[in-house]
Design an enzyme around this catalytic site. Structure first.
Site, short mmCIF file in Angstrom:
data_model
loop_
_atom_site.label_atom_id
_atom_site.label_comp_id
_atom_site.label_asym_id
_atom_site.label_seq_id
_atom_site.Cartn_x
_atom_site.Cartn_y
_atom_site.Cartn_z
N HIS A 65 46.02 37.89 52.99
CA HIS A 65 46.73 39.14 52.68
C HIS A 65 47.29 39.77 53.95
CE1 HIS A 65 45.52 39.28 48.53
NE2 HIS A 65 44.24 39.47 48.77
N HIS B 146 40.20 34.85 52.58
CA HIS B 146 40.99 35.41 51.48
C HIS B 146 41.73 36.66 51.95
CE1 HIS B 146 41.54 36.52 47.09
NE2 HIS B 146 41.71 37.69 47.67
N GLU B 147 41.02 37.55 52.63
CA GLU B 147 41.65 38.79 53.09
C GLU B 147 42.62 38.54 54.24
OE1 GLU B 147 41.44 41.49 51.35
OE2 GLU B 147 40.14 40.32 50.06
N ASP C 186 46.93 38.44 45.25
CA ASP C 186 45.83 37.85 44.48
C ASP C 186 46.36 37.07 43.28
OD1 ASP C 186 43.63 38.84 46.00
OD2 ASP C 186 44.03 40.82 45.17
#
EC number: 3.4.-.-
Length: 913
Positions: free
Chosen positions: A160, A156-157, A167
C-alpha cells in the site's frame, strides 16, 4: 531572469516534480534504505517493543524478496524513540528523521481491540501511501490469529505504502454473483474455504449455516468466507498473506477481475503485480540471485528542539513593509509557536551574515522577549543566502551537532550562488524550512527544503492574506507530543476604509484553550480592538507594540470554551487577526488540520490536488466545512470548497480527508496554500478509522474440517454527537511552483475528472438504476456537457474496447453541476439480459470542447430471478437455495425427490472454493 537563472530554475522544477511526501526512503541496489519507524510519544516505555519492530522487519524482508521475484528487500531502518524514554548509549540523535516524515507509526489504538494494521492512502492507484499504522499489541504478537504473522502483514502494508495498490477483499460486500453463482470476494479464486455464520449474543457464540436472500440471490448479512488452514495456492498477498502457502501477489494470469474490491475499483481491474510492475521502483531494479542480508537498524532518540532563524535583511526587504512584517511573524514564532525547552538562535544576512543571537533555551517569557529584541530593524545590502546558512551551522555547532537541527530561512531576493552550498546543506543533517517572500525570492529556494525534508512556504505582498504569519505559524515541532504543538484557530485580514469594522468570531473548542494568543497587526496606526469571551465579558490587556505595529493578548490558564467575538475598527489600512492555542489537556487529543498538495510542482495542464486531513487523535472528523485559499504570485486568490465525498480528487468517502482539484492557474511561479476548517454547521460525526487499506481481519480458520472462529471484529460505528461540536482551524498547506502556464487567455485543456463511484442496481428484473457523483467541465469544477454510457456482458471487453461496446441512449440525461448526485434509470436493449446474466456498465463524461474523462470504474449487476417456491413449508434444517432456470411445480408427481434434487443442485452450485 538571465539564461543561467532560467536553466537552474528548470533543473529545480525537474527535481521537485512529482513529490508527494517527505519520506526519506531510497532504493539502493534492490534494498530499501531510510525507512523511519516512529514510536508515538504516548506509548509507555517498553524496550521489548524495539526488538519486536526489528523482528517484524527481519521476518518481512525475505518474504518481500521472494514475493517480488527477488527484486526488493529491507536494507536499513531507523527506529525513532520518544524523548520521554530513558536515554541509552546506543541511542543517537536523529538527522532528518522526524515524526512528520515517519513511514510507520507505532501508537496505541484509540478504540478497544482496534489493532488492525492499516495504511493512510489518500491518492490514486499507483500513488504512494502516507503512513503505515501499527499498534504495540499487534507487534507483540497478540493478534496473530486475527491478522497473521507480523512480517507478512507488514509486506501487505508496504505494498500500500510504496506502490499504491489496494486490498483484494471487501468488508462491506463479501460475496457477489457471477453467472448466477455465489462467489466470495477473494484473489485468487484458488483460495479454498467454506462459508458460515458466527452468531454471538451475551458473550457466547454458536456456528450456523449461511442463509440465502431470495431477492438478491446472495447470502444474508453475517455470512463469512472461512479459508482452509492448509492451502496450495500462492496468491495473493493483498487478500490472504496470512495463509502459509501465499507467497505472491496476484498477476494478470490469476487476478480475479470480477471481484468487487478496492483493487479492481481503483486500479481499472489490474492485478497488484501489474501496478507494482509499473512503479518507478520496479523500473530501477533487476532481479538478483544473491540472497539479501538481514536489515540493519539504527536507534534514534528525539532530543530537544534546536532552531536557528536565518533572516534576510537585504535592501529589498525595506520595500513593501516586508521587514516590519518579518518582525510581526518572527515575534509570533518566538512568543507562541516555538515550544518550551527548545533552543533558538538567530542569524541575519545581506551581503554577509551577522549573528544576532547564539542559542538560547526557551525556559520563560523573558527568554522569548530577549530573542524578539534581536529581530532585524534595518535593511540594506545584497543577498548572500549561503553566508546565512553557514553562519547558522556555526551557531548551532557551538552547543550541538547540526544533525536534526532546524533552520528557518526567509528571503525575498535572488541569489545566483545558492547552489554553491547545496552539498554543505546535505552533509549538515539539518532540516531547512524555507519562506519565500514576494515574487522575486530565489527560485532555487525550494530545493533546500526538498533535500532536507523541510517545509516550503510562500508569502505574497498582499498583507491582508496574512501569508507571512501563516508561514511562521506552521513551524511547530515535527516531533514530540501533539499536545505541545501550537494550533492555529484563525487567520484573517482585511483592508478597511472610513472607520470600517472588521467583525468576526473565533471558536475555542474543548480540545484546545491552553496558551491561547490573539494577535492583531496593522499597517499604519493602531486600530480600535474589542474582544469578548463566550460569556460576553470584554477582554482588556492587549500589549501594544507601535514599532512593529502589532498587539497581542495572552489568555491566562485555559480559555473559555465557546464563541469569542471580536471587532476591529480602522481607516485606510490593512488589519490582520491571528489566533493560536494548544491542547487543553495532555490526555485529550486536540482536533488538528494538516494540509498539503499532492506535488511540489504543477506543470500545466496537469491539475494539482489539495488535501486537508482533519483528525482528533486517529479518529477522522466528518461533516466539516473546509475551504482552501490558493494565492498566486499575481495576487489572485482562488477559493476551493474541499469535499470528503469519495469522488473527483477525493479517494475515499468519510475518511476525514477533504480534497479537490486545482486547475485555475493564472501565472507561472509560486502559489501559497491555506486551509480553513469549521465544524458545527452540522453535528460533527467522529468514528474509528475507516479501513481503506489494511490487513484483512481473519474471521476464523478451518482446521480438521471444523471452523475455529476468532473473536468478532470490533464494530466500527459512527458516533453522532447529540450536541454540536464546534471548532475552527486554519492550516498552511505550504506552497507549490507552477510552470508551463501559457499567457492569457489560458486555453481549456482540462477534461472532466474520472467518475470513481459508479454504482448499479437492478429494478424489477428489467431496469438498471445507476448512481454516481457528477464530474465537472474542468475535472471536478463546473458542469460536463454530456455522458457516454456503455454496457457489455464482458468486463474486459468493456474496459479494453469501451468505444466498441453497446452505447446506452442518454438523450434525456442532462449533466448536473459537479459533485451533485446523478441518478439514471435505463432498460438494457439490444443485449441478452436474462436470468443469470452479468452486465457491466461504465461512463465517460464529455465537456463543452469535447474533452473526455477517463472511463469510470466498472459497475456490475447480476440478474437474479428467484425460483418459484413450492407451497410446502420446508423443514427447519433445510436451506432454500436459488437455482436459476429451474422451476418446481408442486402438482408434478415426485415433488419430494425434485425438492431434494433442487436443494442438492443449489448447494453444489453455490459451493465456494
Amino acid at each position: 531572469m538571465g539564461p543561467f537563472k532560467s536553466s537552474v530554475f528548470i533543473l529545480i522544477l525537474h527535481l521537485l516534480e512529482g513529490a508527494l511526501s517527505n519520506s526519506l526512503i531510497q532504493l539502493n541496489n534492490n534494498g530499501y534504505e531510510g525507512i523511519v519507524i516512529a514510536i508515538d510519544p504516548n506509548v509507555p516505555e517498553d524496550e521489548t517493543l524495539i526488538q519486536q519492530i526489528k523482528d517484524m522487519v527481519t521476518q518481512a524482508s525475505p518474504y518481500l524478496f521472494e514475493a517480488t521475484g527477488k527484486r526488493f528487500y529491507f536494507k536499513n531502518v531507523a527506529i525513532l524513540i520518544p524523548e520521554t524514554w530513558k536515554t541509552k548509549a546506543d541511542y543517537v540523535r536523529p538527522k532528518l528523521e522526524t515524526y512528520k516524515n515517519a513511514d510507520v507509526l507505532v501508537a496505541e489504538s484509540t478504540i478497544p481491540d482496534g489493532d488492525e494494521p492499516y495504511t493512510e492512502h489518500i491518492g490514486k492507484c499507483g500513488d504512494k501511501g502516507e503512513r503505515i499504522h501499527l499498534t504495540p499489541n499487534f507487534l507483540a504478537g497478540k493478534k496473530l490469529k486475527e491478522y497473521g504473522p507480523q512480517g507478512r502483514a507488514f509486506v501487505h502494508e508496504w505494498a500500500h505504502l510504496r506502490w499504491g495498490v489496494f486490498d483484494e477483499y471487501n468488508n462491506d460486500e463479501k460475496f457477489y454473483l457471477s453467472n448466477g453463482r455465489i462467489q466470495a470476494v477473494k484473489c485468487s479464486v484458488g483460495i479454498t474455504g467454506e462459508t458460515g455464520v458466527n452468531r454471538c449474543q451475551g458473550g457466547s457464540c454458536s456456528i450456523g449455516k449461511c442463509t440465502f436472500d431470495k431477492t438478491t440471490g446472495l447470502y444474508k448479512k453475517g455470512c463469512e468466507f472461512i479459508p482452509h488452514s492448509q492451502q496450495t495456492e500462492k496468491a495473493s498477498i493483498m487478500f490472504a498473506q496470512h495463509v502459509d502457502s501465499v507467497v505472491e501477489f496476484c498477476t494478470e494470469q490469476n487476478h480475479n477481475k470480477e471481484a468487487p474490491n478496492m483493487q479492481n475499483t481503483k486500479c481499472n481491474l489490474r492485478s497488484t503485480w501489474e501496478v507494482i510492475r509499473d512503479s518507478e521502483d520496479f523500473k530501477k531494479t533487476t532481479p538478483t540471485t544473491t540472497q539479501p542480508p538481514n536489515p540493519t537498524f539504527s536507534l534514534l532518540q528525539i532530543g530537544q528542539r534546536i532552531v536557528c532563524l536565518v533572516l534576510d535583511k537585504s535592501g529589498s526587504m525595506a520595500t513593501g513593509n516586508r521587514l516590519n512584517r518579518l518582525n510581526q511573524a518572527g515575534q509570533l514564532f518566538l512568543l507562541q509557536i516555538i515550544e518550551l525547552r527548545s533552543w533558538v538562535g538567530m542569524v541575519t544576512f545581506d551581503s554577509a551574515a551577522h549573528v544576532q543571537s547564539e542559542l538560547i533555551q526557551i525556559n520563560s517569557g523573558s527568554d522569548r522577549d530577549t530573542l524578539t529584541k534581536r529581530l532585524p530593524t534595518a535593511a540594506s545590502g545584497g543577498t548572500s543566502i549561503c553566508s546565512g546558512l553557514r553562519s547558522a551551522f556555526t551557531v548551532i555547532k557551538k552547543k550541538y551537532p547540526t544533525d536534526g537541527s532546524e533552520i528557518v530561512l526567509l528571503t525575498d531576493g535572488e541569489d545566483n550562488t545558492i547552489s554553491g552550498c547545496f552539498n554543505e546543506v546535505k552533509q549538515s543533517g539539518a532540516i531547512i524550512h524555507t519562506v519565500a517572500l514576494g515574487p522575486s525570492a530565489a527560485r532555487e529556494l525550494e530545493e533546500l527544503s526538498k533535500m532536507t525534508g523541510g517545509l516550503q512556504t510562500y508569502a505574497s505582498d498582499q498583507v491582508q492574506n496574512n501569508g507571512l504569519i501563516d508561514a511562521f505559524g506552521a513551524l511547530s515541532s515535527g516531533n514530540g507530543a501533539v499536545s505541545q504543538r501550537s494550533i492555529q484557530l484563525e487567520s484573517k485580514g482585511s483592508t478597511l476604509q472610513n472607520s470600517q469594522w472588521m467583525n468576526g468570531t473565533v471558536i475555542v473548542d474543548s480540545s484546545v484553550g491552553k496558551d491561547t494568543l490573539f494577535l492583531v497587526t496593522w499597517t499604519t496606526q493602531p486600530p480600535q480592538i474589542l474582544l469578548w469571551d463566550p460569556s460576553g465579558q470584554k477582554q482588556d490587556g492587549f500589549v501594544v507594540d507601535k514599532n512593529t505595529k502589532m498587539a497581542f493578548l495572552q489568555i491566562p490558564g485555559i480559555a473559555k470554551v465557546g464563541t469569542w467575538k471580536y471587532s476591529l475598527q480602522a481607516s485606510s489600512q490593512t488589519l490582520t487577526l491571528t489566533v493560536t492555542s494548544r491542547a487543553s489537556s495532555a490526555t485529550l487529543s486536540p482536533i488538528t488540520v494538516t494540509s498539503k498538495m499532492n506535488k511540489d510542482t504543477g506543470k500545466f495542464p496537469s491539475p494539482m490536488i489539495v488535501y486537508a486531513n482533519i483528525r482528533q487523535g486517529a479518529a477522522p472528523i466528518l461533516r466539516a466545512s473546509v475551504t482552501a485559499l490558493i494565492e498566486s504570485e499575481n495576487g489572485k486568490t482562488v477559493t476551493l470548497e474541499l469535499l470528503d465525498n469519495g469522488a473527483g480528487a477525493d479517494a475515499a468517502k468519510d475518511d476525514g480527508v477533504y480534497s479537490r482539484y486545482f486547475t485555475t492557474y493564472d501565472t507561472n511561479g509560486r502559489y501559497s496554500v491555506k486551509v480553513r476548517a469549521l465544524g458545527g454547521v452540522n453535528p460533527v460525526r467522529r468514528r474509528a478509522i475507516p479501513q481503506q487499506s489494511g490487513v484483512m481481519y481473519i474471521p476464523g480458520w478451518i482446521e480438521n474440517d471444523e471452523i475455529q472462529w476468532n473473536p468478532p471484529r470490533p464494530e466500527i460505528e459512527d458516533d453522532v454527537q447529540r450536541k454540536q461540536v464546534c471548532f475552527s482551524r486554519t492550516s498552511s498547506g505550504g506552497s507549490f511552483v507552477a510552470s508551463g502556464v501559457p499567457n492569457a487567455p489560458i486555453p481549456d485543456l482540462f477534461p472532466p475528472c474520472q467518475i470513481t463511484d459508479l454504482k448499479a442496481e437492478i429494478h424489477g428484473y428489467s431496469l438498471i438504476n445507476l448512481t454516481w457523483t457528477a464530474p465537472g467541465d474542468d475535472y471536478d469544477h463546473g458542469t460536463a456537457q454530456k455522458y457516454i454510457i456503455r454496457i457489455s456482458t464482458s468486463i474486459l471487453d468493456l474496459r479494453d474496447k469501451f468505444n466498441e461496446s453497446l452505447q446506452v441512449n442518454t438523450t434525456a440525461l442532462i449533466p448536473k453541476e459537479a459533485n451533485s448526485e446523478e441518478v439514471f434509470l435505463f432498460k438494457p436493449e439490444n443485449i441478452t439480459f436474462e436470468n443469470g446474466t452479468d452486465l457491466f456498465i461504465a461512463i465517460q463524461a464529455v465537456d463543452k470542447v469535447d474533452l473526455k474523462s477517463e472511463i469510470s470504474n466498472i459497475a456490475r449487476v447480476s440478474l437474479f430471478i428467484p425460483p418459484q417456491t413450492p407451497p410446502e413449508t420446508p423443514s427447519p434444517d433445510e436451506t432454500s437455495a436459488p437455482c436459476p432456470n429451474i422451476s418446481i411445480n408442486s402438482t408434478i408427481p415426485g415433488i419430494h425427490i425434485l425438492k431434494i434434487m433442487w436443494k442438492w443442485i443449489g448447494e453444489l452450485q453455490l459451493s465456494i472454493g
